[in-house]
Design a protein around this motif. Structure first.
Motif, PDB file in Angstrom:
ATOM      1  N   LEU A  38       0.826  -1.203   0.000  1.00 54.76           N
ATOM      2  CA  LEU A  38       0.000   0.000   0.000  1.00 54.76           C
ATOM      3  C   LEU A  38       0.864   1.258   0.000  1.00 54.76           C
ATOM      4  N   GLN A  39       2.018   1.189   0.650  1.00 56.96           N
ATOM      5  CA  GLN A  39       2.923   2.340   0.658  1.00 56.96           C
ATOM      6  C   GLN A  39       3.420   2.633  -0.764  1.00 56.96           C
ATOM      7  N   GLU A  40       3.658   1.608  -1.562  1.00 53.71           N
ATOM      8  CA  GLU A  40       4.062   1.807  -2.955  1.00 53.71           C
ATOM      9  C   GLU A  40       2.959   2.536  -3.734  1.00 53.71           C
TER      10      GLU A  40
ATOM     11  N   TYR B 141       0.435   7.617  -5.848  1.00 56.74           N
ATOM     12  CA  TYR B 141      -0.699   8.541  -5.818  1.00 56.74           C
ATOM     13  C   TYR B 141      -0.257   9.947  -5.424  1.00 56.74           C
ATOM     14  N   LYS B 142       0.668  10.057  -4.497  1.00 58.55           N
ATOM     15  CA  LYS B 142       1.174  11.384  -4.118  1.00 58.55           C
ATOM     16  C   LYS B 142       1.887  12.030  -5.311  1.00 58.55           C
TER      17      LYS B 142
ATOM     18  N   TRP C   3      -5.824  10.202   1.273  1.00 57.95           N
ATOM     19  CA  TRP C   3      -6.306  10.287   2.659  1.00 57.95           C
ATOM     20  C   TRP C   3      -6.695   8.889   3.157  1.00 57.95           C
ATOM     21  N   MET C   4      -7.407   8.120   2.323  1.00 60.27           N
ATOM     22  CA  MET C   4      -7.845   6.785   2.732  1.00 60.27           C
ATOM     23  C   MET C   4      -6.660   5.835   2.913  1.00 60.27           C
ATOM     24  N   LEU C   5      -5.681   5.905   2.013  1.00 62.25           N
ATOM     25  CA  LEU C   5      -4.506   5.050   2.136  1.00 62.25           C
ATOM     26  C   LEU C   5      -3.710   5.430   3.392  1.00 62.25           C
ATOM     27  N   ASP C   6      -3.561   6.724   3.628  1.00 57.06           N
ATOM     28  CA  ASP C   6      -2.886   7.177   4.855  1.00 57.06           C
ATOM     29  C   ASP C   6      -3.600   6.648   6.089  1.00 57.06           C
TER      30      ASP C   6
END
Length: 148
Positions: A96-98, A103-104, A141-144
């Motif tokens: 998910l961090q990848e 996305y950022k 926001w959701m991934l964070d």
């Protein structure tokens, strides 16, 4: 007024959205562990959203007289999204961090697209990038939140 700069940022966006979609698909296939039942279908949703955005940006590029990139070689040469060969053993959080990193990066590309299209006087492309930025910021926001 020339729209070459807008065409360029649209093609960058096309390449980056394609690579982001491939990255999400990779995560979808290689995901294992806690959260799988929730995260695995979420990857399908994210991929569908990326693919829909890719089509919208490519069609906008065509509408304003451009030619979208359309080969794997062009995407690889143009996109700045980094990918590595998938391996088993990464945690869902690492995967998910990848996606979050990609996305950022996309958010920054969309911000640049807003600026460039505005400078070229292309309000429709500004709107397309603005809508895409809102969508990507919500997903960030959701991934964070998931990774917190």
């Amino acid at each position: 007024m020339s729209n070459e700069n807008t065409q360029e940022v649209l093609n960058q966006t096309v390449a980056d959205l394609f690579k982001a979609s491939v990255l999400v698909h990779q995560v979808h296939w290689y995901m294992r562990g806690a959260g799988f039942l929730t995260l695995h279908p979420k990857m399908d949703e994210l991929k569908d959203q990326l693919d829909e955005a890719l089509d919208e940006f490519a069609e906008r590029l065509i509408t304003i007289g451009g030619s979208p990139l359309s080969t794997l070689a062009e995407y690889e040469a143009t996109s700045k999204i980094k990918m590595t060969t998938a391996k088993w053993g990464k945690s869902n959080a690492e995967r998910l961090q990848e996606i979050l990193t990609a996305y950022k990066y996309l958010a920054e590309v969309f911000k640049k697209g807003i600026k460039v299209a505005d400078e070229d006087g292309d309000d429709v492309t500004v709107d397309l990038f603005t809508t895409a930025l809102g969508d990507i910021e919500k997903t960030i926001w959701m991934l964070d939140a998931e990774l917190a």
